[in-house]
Design a protein around this motif. Structure first.
Motif, PDB file in Angstrom:
ATOM      1  N   PHE A 104     -68.387 -19.744 -35.160  1.00 37.08           N
ATOM      2  CA  PHE A 104     -67.996 -19.279 -36.491  1.00 37.08           C
ATOM      3  C   PHE A 104     -67.364 -17.888 -36.411  1.00 37.08           C
ATOM      4  O   PHE A 104     -67.822 -17.027 -35.651  1.00 37.08           O
ATOM      5  CB  PHE A 104     -69.203 -19.214 -37.435  1.00 37.08           C
ATOM      6  CG  PHE A 104     -69.880 -20.544 -37.670  1.00 37.08           C
ATOM      7  CD1 PHE A 104     -69.179 -21.745 -37.510  1.00 37.08           C
ATOM      8  CD2 PHE A 104     -71.215 -20.601 -38.063  1.00 37.08           C
ATOM      9  CE1 PHE A 104     -69.809 -22.966 -37.725  1.00 37.08           C
ATOM     10  CE2 PHE A 104     -71.836 -21.819 -38.283  1.00 37.08           C
ATOM     11  CZ  PHE A 104     -71.129 -23.006 -38.111  1.00 37.08           C
ATOM     12  N   GLU A 105     -66.347 -17.670 -37.281  1.00 38.64           N
ATOM     13  CA  GLU A 105     -65.609 -16.400 -37.256  1.00 38.64           C
ATOM     14  C   GLU A 105     -66.473 -15.179 -37.515  1.00 38.64           C
ATOM     15  O   GLU A 105     -66.217 -14.098 -36.986  1.00 38.64           O
ATOM     16  CB  GLU A 105     -64.507 -16.438 -38.309  1.00 38.64           C
ATOM     17  CG  GLU A 105     -63.202 -16.931 -37.736  1.00 38.64           C
ATOM     18  CD  GLU A 105     -62.089 -16.910 -38.745  1.00 38.64           C
ATOM     19  OE1 GLU A 105     -62.218 -16.199 -39.749  1.00 38.64           O
ATOM     20  OE2 GLU A 105     -61.100 -17.619 -38.509  1.00 38.64           O
ATOM     21  N   GLU A 106     -67.506 -15.356 -38.356  1.00 44.16           N
ATOM     22  CA  GLU A 106     -68.320 -14.184 -38.720  1.00 44.16           C
ATOM     23  C   GLU A 106     -69.181 -13.687 -37.555  1.00 44.16           C
ATOM     24  O   GLU A 106     -69.772 -12.609 -37.618  1.00 44.16           O
ATOM     25  CB  GLU A 106     -69.178 -14.445 -39.972  1.00 44.16           C
ATOM     26  CG  GLU A 106     -70.070 -15.667 -39.921  1.00 44.16           C
ATOM     27  CD  GLU A 106     -69.390 -16.937 -40.446  1.00 44.16           C
ATOM     28  OE1 GLU A 106     -68.166 -17.070 -40.284  1.00 44.16           O
ATOM     29  OE2 GLU A 106     -70.097 -17.791 -40.994  1.00 44.16           O
ATOM     30  N   ILE A 107     -69.249 -14.482 -36.480  1.00 43.57           N
ATOM     31  CA  ILE A 107     -70.022 -14.056 -35.306  1.00 43.57           C
ATOM     32  C   ILE A 107     -69.109 -13.234 -34.399  1.00 43.57           C
ATOM     33  O   ILE A 107     -67.998 -13.668 -34.078  1.00 43.57           O
ATOM     34  CB  ILE A 107     -70.589 -15.284 -34.559  1.00 43.57           C
ATOM     35  CG1 ILE A 107     -71.554 -16.019 -35.515  1.00 43.57           C
ATOM     36  CG2 ILE A 107     -71.297 -14.890 -33.268  1.00 43.57           C
ATOM     37  CD1 ILE A 107     -72.029 -17.334 -35.024  1.00 43.57           C
ATOM     38  N   PRO A 108     -69.545 -12.012 -33.970  1.00 46.86           N
ATOM     39  CA  PRO A 108     -68.660 -11.162 -33.181  1.00 46.86           C
ATOM     40  C   PRO A 108     -68.217 -11.812 -31.867  1.00 46.86           C
ATOM     41  O   PRO A 108     -68.972 -12.596 -31.266  1.00 46.86           O
ATOM     42  CB  PRO A 108     -69.493  -9.897 -32.926  1.00 46.86           C
ATOM     43  CG  PRO A 108     -70.862 -10.171 -33.427  1.00 46.86           C
ATOM     44  CD  PRO A 108     -70.842 -11.415 -34.256  1.00 46.86           C
ATOM     45  N   GLU A 109     -67.027 -11.455 -31.428  1.00 44.97           N
ATOM     46  CA  GLU A 109     -66.337 -12.100 -30.303  1.00 44.97           C
ATOM     47  C   GLU A 109     -67.175 -12.255 -29.017  1.00 44.97           C
ATOM     48  O   GLU A 109     -67.215 -13.355 -28.458  1.00 44.97           O
ATOM     49  CB  GLU A 109     -65.038 -11.330 -30.018  1.00 44.97           C
ATOM     50  CG  GLU A 109     -64.247 -11.824 -28.831  1.00 44.97           C
ATOM     51  CD  GLU A 109     -63.925 -13.306 -28.909  1.00 44.97           C
ATOM     52  OE1 GLU A 109     -64.438 -14.057 -28.057  1.00 44.97           O
ATOM     53  OE2 GLU A 109     -63.181 -13.702 -29.810  1.00 44.97           O
ATOM     54  N   PRO A 110     -67.898 -11.237 -28.557  1.00 46.01           N
ATOM     55  CA  PRO A 110     -68.579 -11.458 -27.272  1.00 46.01           C
ATOM     56  C   PRO A 110     -69.653 -12.548 -27.345  1.00 46.01           C
ATOM     57  O   PRO A 110     -70.085 -13.058 -26.314  1.00 46.01           O
ATOM     58  CB  PRO A 110     -69.214 -10.103 -26.938  1.00 46.01           C
ATOM     59  CG  PRO A 110     -69.042  -9.240 -28.130  1.00 46.01           C
ATOM     60  CD  PRO A 110     -68.115  -9.893 -29.084  1.00 46.01           C
ATOM     61  N   LEU A 111     -70.103 -12.883 -28.561  1.00 44.73           N
ATOM     62  CA  LEU A 111     -71.192 -13.853 -28.700  1.00 44.73           C
ATOM     63  C   LEU A 111     -70.705 -15.208 -29.223  1.00 44.73           C
ATOM     64  O   LEU A 111     -71.306 -16.246 -28.921  1.00 44.73           O
ATOM     65  CB  LEU A 111     -72.258 -13.308 -29.667  1.00 44.73           C
ATOM     66  CG  LEU A 111     -72.844 -11.930 -29.314  1.00 44.73           C
ATOM     67  CD1 LEU A 111     -73.818 -11.474 -30.387  1.00 44.73           C
ATOM     68  CD2 LEU A 111     -73.569 -11.986 -27.961  1.00 44.73           C
ATOM     69  N   ARG A 112     -69.611 -15.204 -29.997  1.00 45.00           N
ATOM     70  CA  ARG A 112     -69.139 -16.410 -30.692  1.00 45.00           C
ATOM     71  C   ARG A 112     -68.964 -17.592 -29.726  1.00 45.00           C
ATOM     72  O   ARG A 112     -68.298 -17.469 -28.701  1.00 45.00           O
ATOM     73  CB  ARG A 112     -67.801 -16.099 -31.366  1.00 45.00           C
ATOM     74  CG  ARG A 112     -67.331 -17.175 -32.320  1.00 45.00           C
ATOM     75  CD  ARG A 112     -65.935 -16.873 -32.845  1.00 45.00           C
ATOM     76  NE  ARG A 112     -65.827 -15.520 -33.381  1.00 45.00           N
ATOM     77  CZ  ARG A 112     -64.695 -14.826 -33.412  1.00 45.00           C
ATOM     78  NH1 ARG A 112     -63.582 -15.335 -32.927  1.00 45.00           N
ATOM     79  NH2 ARG A 112     -64.675 -13.605 -33.901  1.00 45.00           N
ATOM     80  N   GLY A 113     -69.618 -18.699 -30.074  1.00 48.58           N
ATOM     81  CA  GLY A 113     -69.440 -19.927 -29.293  1.00 48.58           C
ATOM     82  C   GLY A 113     -70.128 -19.913 -27.927  1.00 48.58           C
ATOM     83  O   GLY A 113     -69.988 -20.859 -27.157  1.00 48.58           O
ATOM     84  N   LYS A 114     -70.889 -18.843 -27.630  1.00 49.18           N
ATOM     85  CA  LYS A 114     -71.526 -18.745 -26.295  1.00 49.18           C
ATOM     86  C   LYS A 114     -73.034 -19.047 -26.406  1.00 49.18           C
ATOM     87  O   LYS A 114     -73.626 -18.910 -27.465  1.00 49.18           O
ATOM     88  CB  LYS A 114     -71.344 -17.331 -25.742  1.00 49.18           C
ATOM     89  CG  LYS A 114     -69.895 -16.854 -25.729  1.00 49.18           C
ATOM     90  CD  LYS A 114     -69.434 -16.594 -24.307  1.00 49.18           C
ATOM     91  CE  LYS A 114     -67.955 -16.284 -24.243  1.00 49.18           C
ATOM     92  NZ  LYS A 114     -67.569 -15.064 -24.937  1.00 49.18           N
ATOM     93  N   HIS A 158     -82.921 -10.522 -35.345  1.00 46.99           N
ATOM     94  CA  HIS A 158     -83.063 -11.935 -34.998  1.00 46.99           C
ATOM     95  C   HIS A 158     -81.767 -12.723 -35.243  1.00 46.99           C
ATOM     96  O   HIS A 158     -81.696 -13.907 -34.926  1.00 46.99           O
ATOM     97  CB  HIS A 158     -84.207 -12.528 -35.828  1.00 46.99           C
ATOM     98  CG  HIS A 158     -84.755 -13.821 -35.326  1.00 46.99           C
ATOM     99  ND1 HIS A 158     -85.273 -13.976 -34.075  1.00 46.99           N
ATOM    100  CD2 HIS A 158     -84.878 -15.036 -35.916  1.00 46.99           C
ATOM    101  CE1 HIS A 158     -85.706 -15.223 -33.918  1.00 46.99           C
ATOM    102  NE2 HIS A 158     -85.456 -15.883 -35.026  1.00 46.99           N
ATOM    103  N   MET A 159     -80.777 -12.080 -35.858  1.00 47.39           N
ATOM    104  CA  MET A 159     -79.456 -12.695 -36.063  1.00 47.39           C
ATOM    105  C   MET A 159     -79.532 -13.991 -36.868  1.00 47.39           C
ATOM    106  O   MET A 159     -78.848 -14.973 -36.557  1.00 47.39           O
ATOM    107  CB  MET A 159     -78.768 -12.925 -34.708  1.00 47.39           C
ATOM    108  CG  MET A 159     -78.568 -11.652 -33.926  1.00 47.39           C
ATOM    109  SD  MET A 159     -78.109 -11.935 -32.194  1.00 47.39           S
ATOM    110  CE  MET A 159     -79.693 -12.304 -31.437  1.00 47.39           C
ATOM    111  N   ASP A 160     -80.385 -14.009 -37.899  1.00 48.88           N
ATOM    112  CA  ASP A 160     -80.444 -15.185 -38.767  1.00 48.88           C
ATOM    113  C   ASP A 160     -79.165 -15.255 -39.599  1.00 48.88           C
ATOM    114  O   ASP A 160     -78.548 -14.225 -39.872  1.00 48.88           O
ATOM    115  CB  ASP A 160     -81.662 -15.092 -39.701  1.00 48.88           C
ATOM    116  CG  ASP A 160     -82.951 -15.438 -38.982  1.00 48.88           C
ATOM    117  OD1 ASP A 160     -82.892 -16.221 -38.018  1.00 48.88           O
ATOM    118  OD2 ASP A 160     -84.007 -14.924 -39.366  1.00 48.88           O
TER     119      ASP A 160
END
Ligand SMILES: Cc1cc2nc3c(=O)[nH]c(=O)nc-3n(C[C@H](O)[C@H](O)[C@H](O)COP(=O)(O)OP(=O)(O)OC[C@H]3O[C@@H](n4cnc5c(N)ncnc54)[C@H](O)[C@@H]3O)c2cc1C
Length: 476
Positions: free
Chosen positions: A269-279, A324-326
């Motif tokens: 998802f776009e709202e998740i910052p790049e280093p973490l998105r999709g990982k 916790h990144m909920d």
């Protein structure tokens, strides 16, 4: 504890038909707040739940402006043969079931927050979320016993127990409550505390939303200027190694350390910052009530494993609200949980096989929280949830944006739960997101006591809680 409808109630709603359609105009005239019928402007926004999978279709929606409105809604419902389901965010709306003959009572307008720093107390309305409280308390050097997301209501969270970041040192939020304003069917708003209606006060602290509509709650704030807190991120290929190390490490830590071992697959998802998105990662999250030197010494064995990202630092209490990144906005999801008597190396192996690399698991998050410490001590004067029934708790979540995503998520949640089944020791009300028999949520003696309290304050079962404690039958 009267719960009969008085003459003045009958007068207030004179002309109300006791069978057939409820006379909404009578309710509108009796309250300062808002009453919505299907199709009214604002109806769809007001019936929405945080979990977008849930399609709530109540008979009416009431948004009371104050506690007197709440009393009027309860009277009206009782006279009309309707039920009342109090709700703030709909974070745990799934178990409610059909709302056909139910007024959804949204507490959104009751948002007042008062903090008395000298007494270290907060008094907050039922509409307040932790996001309304934690930063304000933090500025005053105080911490509240909030949980992993700032977005749940203080009241909903606390009535179900309240398992937060300081839990191993300071216990469940419900056991730091000092007083509650509640409206029970057929009665005026009133304050209950250890001296006034102690049995109802006991039931409200852990028994969930079964005993009336809570309009405000007062609780203890703790003097905490800063905590040592953060997350260690490791490549998810190291899930087995890291979770084994975390499990061994939890045996060694003091109560001041509350931590979570977790497999997290960030969605793209776009709202998740790049280093973490999709990982995907395996994580250890922790909050230590102590100074940097002691905290760093404590986490050193895990840090020595070489995380790819390490966010541990001294932060003010407000700084852990999103640790916790909920998800910050409403999402479609399914969740499952299980309290565990213990955690063994074999169970960690099975858990990683079910949720980690190579499992094909679609779960966004599969976490195990460390319990014990103060959560295991029964203190005099504690509420209905006096202790957590185990030493760890599993919670898994999968996103279900389309119907086809539901079966694989269900299968993955079941597999994760099954991997830990031999250690199962109970259920925790706040984490149960499906309809279950509420008897499963409490020890038998506590459940019988809760049923008796309910029979005293709501014998006709007007209030509809997400996890309903059935009214005790005569002699039962
Ligand atoms: C992302 C996420 C993270 C979470 N993290 C934690 C955590 O760290 N620790 C933890 O313990 N829980 C946690 N929870 C669970 C959460 O505490 C429960 O879902 C809680 O019920 C949410 O309260 P709410 O009022 O926001 O939700 P709602 O769905 O609005 O309410 C849930 C139930 O609470 C009762 N209720 C709410 N308000 C009132 C009221 N005014 N009077 C009477 N009854 C009322 C009702 O029975 C209602 O059905 C989390 C949930 C989510 C979705």
């Amino acid at each position: 504890m009267s719960s009969t409808v008085s003459d003045s109630d009958a007068e207030l709603f004179a002309g109300l038909t006791l069978t057939g359609e409820p006379e909404v105009a009578a309710l509108r005239a009796a309250v300062r707040g808002v009453v919505l019928e299907p199709g009214d402007p604002g109806w769809d926004a007001a019936r929405g739940a945080f979990n977008l999978v849930i399609d709530q279709r109540p008979r009416l929606i009431a948004i009371p402006a104050d506690a007197a409105d709440v009393a009027a809604v309860l009277r009206f419902a009782d006279l009309s043969g309707l039920r009342v389901a109090p709700q703030r965010t709909g974070h745990n709306a799934a178990p409610l079931g059909s709302l056909d003959r139910t007024i959804l009572l949204r507490t959104d307008a009751l948002r007042e927050v008062r903090i008395d720093a000298s007494r270290r107390r907060a008094l907050v309305g039922a509409g307040a979320k932790w996001a309304d409280v934690v930063p304000r308390a933090s500025e005053l050097g105080l911490a509240a016993l909030h949980g992993s997301t700032p977005d749940v209501s203080v009241v909903g969270y606390t009535l179900g127990g309240g398992l937060g970041w300081y839990a191993r040192a300071l216990g469940l939020a419900c056991n730091s409550v000092t007083g509650i304003q509640v409206v029970t069917p057929g009665a005026e708003p009133r304050w209950v505390d250890p001296d006034v209606e102690p049995e109802l006060f006991w039931a409200l602290r852990g028994g969930g939303g079964n005993f009336g509509v809570v309009t405000a709650i007062e609780f203890v704030l703790y003097p905490v200027a800063e905590v040592y807190a953060g997350v260690l991120f490791f490549p998810w290929e190291r899930s087995s190694e890291v979770l084994h190390a975390w499990e061994r490490w939890t045996r060694t830590v003091p109560d001041e350390m509350t931590s979570v071992g977790r497999i997290l697959q960030f969605p793209p998802f776009e709202e998740i910052p790049e280093p973490l998105r999709g990982k995907s990662f395996v994580l250890v999250e922790g909050v230590f009530l102590g100074d940097e030197e002691a905290g760093a010494r404590l986490i050193e064995p895990l840090r020595a494993l070489g995380p790819v990202l390490d966010t541990f630092a001294m932060v003010a209490p407000a700084g852990i609200a999103e640790l916790h990144m909920d998800p910050p906005t409403p999402s479609p999801y399914q969740g499952e949980s299980q309290v565990l008597a213990d955690l063994t190396p074999e169970a960690v192996d099975r858990f990683v096989a079910a949720t980690g690399p190579g499992s094909g698991s679609p779960l966004v998050s599969a976490e195990i929280r460390h319990l014990g410490g103060e959560l295991d001590r029964v203190r005099p004067g504690s509420g209905a949830l006096s202790r957590m029934p185990g030493s760890y708790i599993f919670f898994g979540v999968g996103m279900t944006p389309v119907p086809e995503s539901v079966p694989p998520v269900h299968r993955a949640l079941a597999a994760a739960k099954e991997s830990l089944a031999e250690l199962a020791s109970g259920q925790y009300l706040n984490f149960v997101e499906t309809a279950v028999d509420a008897a499963e949520l409490f020890p038998a003696d506590a459940y019988a006591r809760l049923r008796a309290v309910r029979a005293g304050v709501d014998p006709r079962g007007v209030v509809k809680a997400n996890h309903e404690i059935r009214v005790a039958e005569a002699g039962n």
